[in-house]
Design an enzyme around this catalytic site. Sequence first.
Site: not given
Length: 182
Positions: A106-108, A110
């Site tokens: 997912c957003h990991a 980043w």
Amino acid sequence: MQIAFLVAPEGVEQVELTEPWQAVLNSGDVPHLVSTRSGRIQAFNHLDKADTFRVDCAVDAADVTDYGGLVLPGGVANPDALRMNKDAVAFVKRFFEWGRPVAAICHAPWTLVEADVVRGRTLTSWPSLQTDIRNAGGTWVDEQVKVCTAGDNTLITSRKPADLNAFCATFVSEFAQAGRTA
């Protein structure tokens, strides 16, 4: 084999922590919760508070050589907080330096961008991260799960909670393979 799960004190998407955690347990390995501070972390179901979980080790005391792999769960706030913590970023970067497998959903990614480890790699994520990944020198693809072996370690990425079954099966298999060759 012990597997590190790195999360911030608040903001991890609960299902992106608990389902991979259970997959690690089911594989016979040992999950280990690492955070930027000791105590308990607060998980979320999207924007609503969910359960809390006990931290096994603060990241500033964690040693990459104790782990066979790293899982980075998502949630918007979780990787945003991690990428602002120098110890968390350094911990992630060391997995790449040591050639240990890393899985992120997912957003990991980043946090991977902040650790400067996506250059020359192909990965997937929540779609809003694609520009960040490209700007950091990575190639973004829209796939359920992407396994990238272009660097010194294996990087497994996935887009969203709906991809968790494939993500978990893939990273467990890749971690086991890396453990056999270590």
